[in-house]
Design a protein around this motif. Structure first.
Motif, PDB file in Angstrom:
ATOM      1  N   ILE A  66      -1.576  -3.590   7.420  1.00  0.00           N
ATOM      2  CA  ILE A  66      -1.525  -2.417   8.290  1.00  0.00           C
ATOM      3  C   ILE A  66      -1.583  -1.201   7.367  1.00  0.00           C
ATOM      4  O   ILE A  66      -0.803  -1.103   6.420  1.00  0.00           O
ATOM      5  CB  ILE A  66      -0.227  -2.390   9.105  1.00  0.00           C
ATOM      6  CG1 ILE A  66      -0.097  -3.664   9.942  1.00  0.00           C
ATOM      7  CG2 ILE A  66      -0.159  -1.151   9.999  1.00  0.00           C
ATOM      8  CD1 ILE A  66       1.292  -3.887  10.487  1.00  0.00           C
ATOM      9  N   LEU A  67      -2.501  -0.291   7.619  1.00  0.00           N
ATOM     10  CA  LEU A  67      -2.658   0.874   6.750  1.00  0.00           C
ATOM     11  C   LEU A  67      -2.620   2.196   7.499  1.00  0.00           C
ATOM     12  O   LEU A  67      -2.314   3.224   6.919  1.00  0.00           O
ATOM     13  CB  LEU A  67      -3.990   0.770   5.979  1.00  0.00           C
ATOM     14  CG  LEU A  67      -4.092  -0.390   4.987  1.00  0.00           C
ATOM     15  CD1 LEU A  67      -5.517  -0.530   4.475  1.00  0.00           C
ATOM     16  CD2 LEU A  67      -3.125  -0.209   3.825  1.00  0.00           C
ATOM     17  N   SER A 125       1.756   6.652   6.888  1.00  0.00           N
ATOM     18  CA  SER A 125       0.570   5.802   6.760  1.00  0.00           C
ATOM     19  C   SER A 125      -0.093   5.929   5.397  1.00  0.00           C
ATOM     20  O   SER A 125      -0.474   7.025   4.987  1.00  0.00           O
ATOM     21  CB  SER A 125      -0.458   6.151   7.847  1.00  0.00           C
ATOM     22  OG  SER A 125       0.027   5.834   9.128  1.00  0.00           O
ATOM     23  N   PRO A 126      -0.295   4.801   4.677  1.00  0.00           N
ATOM     24  CA  PRO A 126      -1.033   4.851   3.419  1.00  0.00           C
ATOM     25  C   PRO A 126      -2.437   5.421   3.582  1.00  0.00           C
ATOM     26  O   PRO A 126      -2.946   6.096   2.684  1.00  0.00           O
ATOM     27  CB  PRO A 126      -1.073   3.389   2.979  1.00  0.00           C
ATOM     28  CG  PRO A 126       0.127   2.768   3.618  1.00  0.00           C
ATOM     29  CD  PRO A 126       0.262   3.464   4.938  1.00  0.00           C
ATOM     30  N   ALA A 127      -3.070   5.179   4.728  1.00  0.00           N
ATOM     31  CA  ALA A 127      -4.422   5.696   4.946  1.00  0.00           C
ATOM     32  C   ALA A 127      -4.450   7.216   4.918  1.00  0.00           C
ATOM     33  O   ALA A 127      -5.481   7.819   4.591  1.00  0.00           O
ATOM     34  CB  ALA A 127      -4.972   5.186   6.281  1.00  0.00           C
ATOM     35  N   GLU A 128      -3.339   7.841   5.270  1.00  0.00           N
ATOM     36  CA  GLU A 128      -3.273   9.296   5.256  1.00  0.00           C
ATOM     37  C   GLU A 128      -2.937   9.840   3.868  1.00  0.00           C
ATOM     38  O   GLU A 128      -2.956  11.052   3.658  1.00  0.00           O
ATOM     39  CB  GLU A 128      -2.229   9.783   6.261  1.00  0.00           C
ATOM     40  CG  GLU A 128      -2.544   9.436   7.710  1.00  0.00           C
ATOM     41  CD  GLU A 128      -3.734  10.222   8.233  1.00  0.00           C
ATOM     42  OE1 GLU A 128      -4.059  11.276   7.656  1.00  0.00           O
ATOM     43  OE2 GLU A 128      -4.333   9.778   9.237  1.00  0.00           O
ATOM     44  N   HIS A 129      -2.596   8.944   2.965  1.00  0.00           N
ATOM     45  CA  HIS A 129      -2.200   9.375   1.622  1.00  0.00           C
ATOM     46  C   HIS A 129      -3.035   8.678   0.554  1.00  0.00           C
ATOM     47  O   HIS A 129      -2.545   8.393  -0.535  1.00  0.00           O
ATOM     48  CB  HIS A 129      -0.710   9.096   1.404  1.00  0.00           C
ATOM     49  CG  HIS A 129       0.177   9.831   2.362  1.00  0.00           C
ATOM     50  ND1 HIS A 129       0.456  11.178   2.230  1.00  0.00           N
ATOM     51  CD2 HIS A 129       0.805   9.418   3.485  1.00  0.00           C
ATOM     52  CE1 HIS A 129       1.240  11.557   3.231  1.00  0.00           C
ATOM     53  NE2 HIS A 129       1.467  10.506   4.003  1.00  0.00           N
ATOM     54  N   ALA A 130      -4.277   8.413   0.902  1.00  0.00           N
ATOM     55  CA  ALA A 130      -5.167   7.759  -0.053  1.00  0.00           C
ATOM     56  C   ALA A 130      -5.311   8.581  -1.329  1.00  0.00           C
ATOM     57  O   ALA A 130      -5.508   8.026  -2.415  1.00  0.00           O
ATOM     58  CB  ALA A 130      -6.536   7.525   0.593  1.00  0.00           C
ATOM     59  N   ARG A 134     -11.469   6.850   2.749  1.00  0.00           N
ATOM     60  CA  ARG A 134     -10.718   7.991   2.229  1.00  0.00           C
ATOM     61  C   ARG A 134     -10.481   7.884   0.720  1.00  0.00           C
ATOM     62  O   ARG A 134     -10.097   8.858   0.083  1.00  0.00           O
ATOM     63  CB  ARG A 134      -9.386   8.107   2.978  1.00  0.00           C
ATOM     64  CG  ARG A 134      -9.612   8.501   4.442  1.00  0.00           C
ATOM     65  CD  ARG A 134      -8.357   8.389   5.291  1.00  0.00           C
ATOM     66  NE  ARG A 134      -8.651   8.751   6.683  1.00  0.00           N
ATOM     67  CZ  ARG A 134      -7.798   8.623   7.688  1.00  0.00           C
ATOM     68  NH1 ARG A 134      -6.584   8.131   7.467  1.00  0.00           N
ATOM     69  NH2 ARG A 134      -8.143   8.966   8.907  1.00  0.00           N
ATOM     70  N   MET A 135     -10.707   6.696   0.174  1.00  0.00           N
ATOM     71  CA  MET A 135     -10.599   6.513  -1.272  1.00  0.00           C
ATOM     72  C   MET A 135     -11.920   6.824  -1.977  1.00  0.00           C
ATOM     73  O   MET A 135     -11.951   6.994  -3.201  1.00  0.00           O
ATOM     74  CB  MET A 135     -10.216   5.062  -1.594  1.00  0.00           C
ATOM     75  CG  MET A 135      -8.811   4.661  -1.231  1.00  0.00           C
ATOM     76  SD  MET A 135      -7.534   5.485  -2.225  1.00  0.00           S
ATOM     77  CE  MET A 135      -8.024   5.043  -3.876  1.00  0.00           C
ATOM     78  N   ALA A 136     -13.001   6.893  -1.212  1.00  0.00           N
ATOM     79  CA  ALA A 136     -14.336   7.022  -1.805  1.00  0.00           C
ATOM     80  C   ALA A 136     -14.436   8.258  -2.692  1.00  0.00           C
ATOM     81  O   ALA A 136     -13.977   9.349  -2.342  1.00  0.00           O
ATOM     82  CB  ALA A 136     -15.394   7.092  -0.697  1.00  0.00           C
ATOM     83  N   GLY A 137     -15.037   8.049  -3.876  1.00  0.00           N
ATOM     84  CA  GLY A 137     -15.287   9.148  -4.797  1.00  0.00           C
ATOM     85  C   GLY A 137     -14.099   9.564  -5.629  1.00  0.00           C
ATOM     86  O   GLY A 137     -14.204  10.509  -6.419  1.00  0.00           O
ATOM     87  N   ALA A 182       0.834  -1.208   0.000  1.00  0.00           N
ATOM     88  CA  ALA A 182       0.000   0.000   0.000  1.00  0.00           C
ATOM     89  C   ALA A 182       0.867   1.255   0.000  1.00  0.00           C
ATOM     90  O   ALA A 182       0.580   2.220  -0.716  1.00  0.00           O
ATOM     91  CB  ALA A 182      -0.932  -0.013   1.207  1.00  0.00           C
ATOM     92  N   ALA A 183       1.931   1.252   0.818  1.00  0.00           N
ATOM     93  CA  ALA A 183       2.824   2.412   0.854  1.00  0.00           C
ATOM     94  C   ALA A 183       3.506   2.617  -0.493  1.00  0.00           C
ATOM     95  O   ALA A 183       3.757   3.751  -0.912  1.00  0.00           O
ATOM     96  CB  ALA A 183       3.867   2.229   1.957  1.00  0.00           C
ATOM     97  N   SER A 184       3.802   1.531  -1.194  1.00  0.00           N
ATOM     98  CA  SER A 184       4.422   1.636  -2.513  1.00  0.00           C
ATOM     99  C   SER A 184       3.485   2.283  -3.517  1.00  0.00           C
ATOM    100  O   SER A 184       3.902   3.107  -4.340  1.00  0.00           O
ATOM    101  CB  SER A 184       4.831   0.241  -2.998  1.00  0.00           C
ATOM    102  OG  SER A 184       5.820  -0.335  -2.155  1.00  0.00           O
ATOM    103  N   LEU A 185       2.192   1.927  -3.453  1.00  0.00           N
ATOM    104  CA  LEU A 185       1.222   2.539  -4.362  1.00  0.00           C
ATOM    105  C   LEU A 185       1.021   4.012  -4.044  1.00  0.00           C
ATOM    106  O   LEU A 185       0.746   4.821  -4.934  1.00  0.00           O
ATOM    107  CB  LEU A 185      -0.115   1.796  -4.280  1.00  0.00           C
ATOM    108  CG  LEU A 185      -0.126   0.345  -4.765  1.00  0.00           C
ATOM    109  CD1 LEU A 185      -1.529  -0.231  -4.642  1.00  0.00           C
ATOM    110  CD2 LEU A 185       0.370   0.218  -6.199  1.00  0.00           C
TER     111      LEU A 185
END
Length: 655
Positions: free
Chosen positions: A529-530, A566-571, A600-603, A511-514
């Motif tokens: 872990i995200l 965190s990938p979740a913070e960089h969606a 956080r990816m929605a839309g 996820a961090a790579s993406l």
């Protein structure tokens, strides 16, 4: 006339290695041990709900599962478990003690003597009572083991302590009947090992925030007249010294594996036995893992190597190691010894894990259990290559390369294959070089796989492991990207058709790579872990609840780093299609991590799919789950890379 081989684009080759075949052969035998002269072990049953059974090898060589469904021999101590069974011979047959996964109680039984009977009680507090590393001692009327006891409802409200459980069943409904062998002075303990004369016990212990590969203490105590541990003292280890295993030699000397020199080497009463820049131990992810086993002759069966672990015999007087001859390139940390025999769980590049016995008197090694049987024509198996690449600053990055391989197809001239970078979990772990039908599922269809043992992986010494200290989400991402880019630059892989894939900590890196690179066209993220802030402040289990202090830094000191990584913070930075796979019973990387990321990816219009699986925890064990996950992953690559693999159900991607 020579038969022509059809020309088909990479990723479109027909293959006999389907998802059901790969799933049926997932998992490995483990927890091997001697019961008298017999060898027993646990074995996976992916088509039986993912349970593990106990298998017995009789003197005539026949194998027999001794626990029918639904018995599931598996402990949840530290959630990753470890050695869940042990047995001794008695006048009436083997006395077996094991942990049943469903209720986590200890049970005792004699094969052919009726149903297993519970030895320990249930508890309604938090995660209840859990047990591991049982050591039956019928002469004392007890089984010694480690108790993990929840004291509250939170995931970190617990204590661990060595205990003695009565074999007569008197503790089955009475927690007070469980006798504690020593005070609970440390957060984590391994099962006590009793010296040959019965006068001393030795075990390992460590405390937060260290993980066992960071630093452990080797504790020795006297065994008092009431079979309690007295005068416990630390004889080796510390905050920057990891003791991976301890045991007693037949002559009463203390053997242990320490990385005090930067490599896990063997010591006897504090003196090195074979000083080498290679590993004779590994990261203690499961309690009861064994990299060495003393033999009656004074020799020691060992697993050792650099980037791999092979079976050998160490002469402690000369420091010489003689390796077992055979096709096995990797052994799991599950050694056992009896007399002059040693047994382990070995695999090779063209064979799955099987039970291997080494007769140290003759030097003969042979397969005695769970023998590898080709599930399909081995011509379709991957042909691995061991490679070393260069990462940022010229640092070494170790990897295993599995090019597309199918004897029945060839690709058009000039076409480059797609490649998937596989990221192992841990992250303090490594990818072994063994036959994996999940890899064959892709390579036999014309999709290459590269397993990256990035900086932080085990098997290459402490300095290599320590590269990831406070650099998780940086070094692992950089090293994986370096391998992907190098494969593209050297003309091995199509630079437009690169993917990244991993589970657990590997899911984090994927996820961090993406989110932070533009190397990959898509990715597969399994039980990841995200969100570091959530995971590091109560959303995971106790064992890893402080792991991030070493991987990221203390949260109180560097809270912004938890957000930044965190990938979740960089969606909003993720633009490549992805597949997210999650077990709904996962307490290590809970579903809330995925849900927060997806919210956080929605839309944003990024094609993706989210598949969840009831009854699955951290790592998939059921055949039907693995089939669905593999087919979904292949469908993702087919859609993104423009492939046409035959017979693969289409994965619906949403935006």
């Amino acid at each position: 006339m020579e038969e022509s081989v059809p020309t088909l684009s990479y990723g479109s080759w027909p293959s006999p290695v389907d998802a059901a075949l790969a799933a049926a052969h997932d998992g490995r035998p483990d927890d091997v041990g001697f019961v008298g002269d017999e060898v027993w072990w646990t074995a996976p049953r992916p088509t039986e709900g993912g349970r593990r059974t106990l298998v017995r090898r009789h003197a005539d060589g026949t194998e027999e599962p001794v626990l029918p469904a639904p018995w599931n021999v598996r402990s949840r101590v530290i959630e990753y478990g470890g050695r869940p069974w042990a047995a001794v011979t008695t006048d009436t047959g083997p006395l077996v003690v094991f942990v049943n996964f469903a209720d986590q109680r200890l049970y005792a039984f004699t094969p052919g003597g009726g149903e297993p009977r519970p030895l320990t009680p249930l508890s309604a507090v938090g995660g209840g009572l859990r047990w591991i590393e049982p050591d039956p001692r019928p002469e004392r009327g007890e089984v010694w083991c480690v108790l993990e006891e929840f004291t509250g409802e939170g995931p970190t409200d617990l204590r661990r302590v060595p205990v003695a459980v009565p074999l007569d069943g008197s503790a089955a409904d009475d927690r007070a009947a469980v006798r504690e062998l020593a005070p609970a002075r440390h957060r984590f303990v391994t099962g006590p090992r009793l010296s040959p004369d019965g006068r001393r016990a030795a075990w390992l212990a460590w405390d937060h925030p260290r993980m066992p590969w960071d630093g452990t203490e080797l504790i020795v105590a006297d065994v008092g007249p009431e079979s309690t541990f007295q005068d416990a003292r630390t004889v080796a280890g510390g905050p920057e010294e990891s003791i991976a295993q301890v045991d007693w030699a037949p002559d009463g000397t203390l053997l242990y594996a320490s990385d005090r020199t930067g490599w896990w080497n063997l010591y006897r009463d504090g003196q090195p036995l074979c000083a080498r820049e290679e590993e004779f131990g590994g990261p203690l992810w499961k309690l009861g893992q064994r990299w060495f086993a003393p033999l009656d002759s004074g020799l020691i069966a060992v697993l050792h190597g650099r980037g791999a672990a092979v079976l050998g015999v160490l002469d402690p007087e000369t420091g010489e190691v003689v390796d077992a001859a055979g096709p096995w390139t990797e052994f799991a940390p599950a050694l056992a010894a009896h007399g002059e025999r040693a047994v382990g769980v070995g695999a090779g590049a063209h064979s799955g894990y099987e039970i291997v016995e080494l007769d140290t008197r003759t030097g003969r090694a042979r397969v005695i259990g769970a023998p590898h049987k080709d599930a399909t024509d081995p011509a379709y198996y991957p042909e691995p290559q061991i490679r070393t690449f260069r990462g940022p600053g010229g640092r070494e990055v170790h990897a295993h390369l599995y090019p597309p391989h199918n004897p029945g197809c060839r690709a058009p001239d000039g076409e480059l294959p797609p490649y998937v970078i596989w990221v192992h979990g841990g992250p303090t772990s490594r990818a072994p070089l063994v036959l994996d039908l999940e890899i064959a599922y892709f390579t036999s269809r014309g999709i290459g796989v590269a397993e990256v043992n990035y900086g932080g992986s085990s098997g290459h010494g402490r300095e290599y492991r320590n590269r990831l200290r406070e650099q998780w989400g940086v070094v692992d991402v950089e090293d994986c990207a370096a391998v992907a880019v190098a494969l593209a630059e050297e003309g091995t892989a199509d630079p437009e058709r690169l993917a990244v894939r991993g589970g657990s900590a590997g899911g984090w890196t994927s996820a961090a790579s993406l989110a932070t690179t533009d190397v990959y066209a898509c990715g597969t993220i399994l039980y990841p872990i995200l969100d570091l802030t959530g995971w590091g402040t109560g959303e995971t289990h106790d064992f890893e609840s402080r792991y991030l202090e070493g991987l990221i830094g203390p949260y109180a000191e560097v809270p912004d780093r938890y957000t930044e990584r965190s990938p979740a913070e960089h969606a909003d930075s993720v633009t490549a299609p992805f597949l997210l796979l999650q077990g709904l019973d996962d307490v290590i990387c809970p579903p809330v991590q995925c849900e927060r990321f997806l919210a956080r990816m929605a839309g944003r219009g990024v094609p993706h799919a989210y598949l969840t699986f009831e009854g699955e925890g951290h790592g998939f064990r059921r055949a039907e789950t693995m089939v669905r996950a593999l087919e979904a992953e292949l469908s993702l690559y087919a859609q993104v890379f423009g492939l046409t693999p035959p017979g693969v159900p289409a994965l619906e991607l949403t935006r």
